[in-house]
Design a protein around this motif. Structure first.
Motif, short mmCIF file in Angstrom:
data_model
loop_
_atom_site.label_atom_id
_atom_site.label_comp_id
_atom_site.label_asym_id
_atom_site.label_seq_id
_atom_site.Cartn_x
_atom_site.Cartn_y
_atom_site.Cartn_z
N ASN A 20 0.81 -1.22 0.00
CA ASN A 20 0.00 0.00 0.00
C ASN A 20 0.85 1.27 0.00
O ASN A 20 0.33 2.37 0.21
CB ASN A 20 -0.96 -0.01 1.19
N CYS A 39 -3.63 5.20 8.14
CA CYS A 39 -4.49 5.28 6.95
C CYS A 39 -4.82 6.73 6.62
O CYS A 39 -4.81 7.12 5.45
CB CYS A 39 -5.77 4.48 7.17
N LEU A 44 -5.63 6.33 2.82
CA LEU A 44 -6.11 4.99 2.48
C LEU A 44 -7.44 4.71 3.16
O LEU A 44 -7.71 5.24 4.24
CB LEU A 44 -5.10 3.93 2.93
N GLU A 46 -9.54 2.90 5.50
CA GLU A 46 -9.20 2.14 6.71
C GLU A 46 -9.85 0.76 6.73
O GLU A 46 -9.22 -0.22 7.13
CB GLU A 46 -9.61 2.93 7.95
N PHE A 49 -8.00 -1.53 4.23
CA PHE A 49 -6.66 -1.80 4.72
C PHE A 49 -6.72 -2.76 5.92
O PHE A 49 -5.92 -3.69 6.02
CB PHE A 49 -5.94 -0.51 5.10
#
Length: 74
Positions: A20, A39, A44, A46, A49
């Motif tokens: 990532n 994150c 990103l 969350e 992820f």
């Protein structure tokens, strides 16, 4: 739990951070950042992820390795 602690306990999660493009590995702030913090810092999702992390944790043959914060012999 901090991202640093997660990577120490479940080494297979390191691949998830790398995949990532997160710079958490070796980051001095990693001992303070939660998954949510990381994150947010890397923009990103969350939930997505976290699912990746949980899958890596479940598949890790070194799961539940000693915590960096546990005392030796305790």
């Amino acid at each position: 739990m901090s991202v640093d602690e997660i990577m120490r306990r479940w080494p297979a999660t390191i691949r998830v951070f790398i995949r990532n493009r997160m710079l958490c590995i070796g980051c001095p702030i990693g001992v303070f950042h939660s998954v949510r913090d990381a994150c947010e810092a890397h923009n990103l999702d969350e939930e997505y992820f976290s699912r990746e992390l949980l899958a890596a944790m479940r598949a890790d043959d070194k799961a539940n390795a000693s915590s960096a914060f546990e005392r030796a012999g305790a």
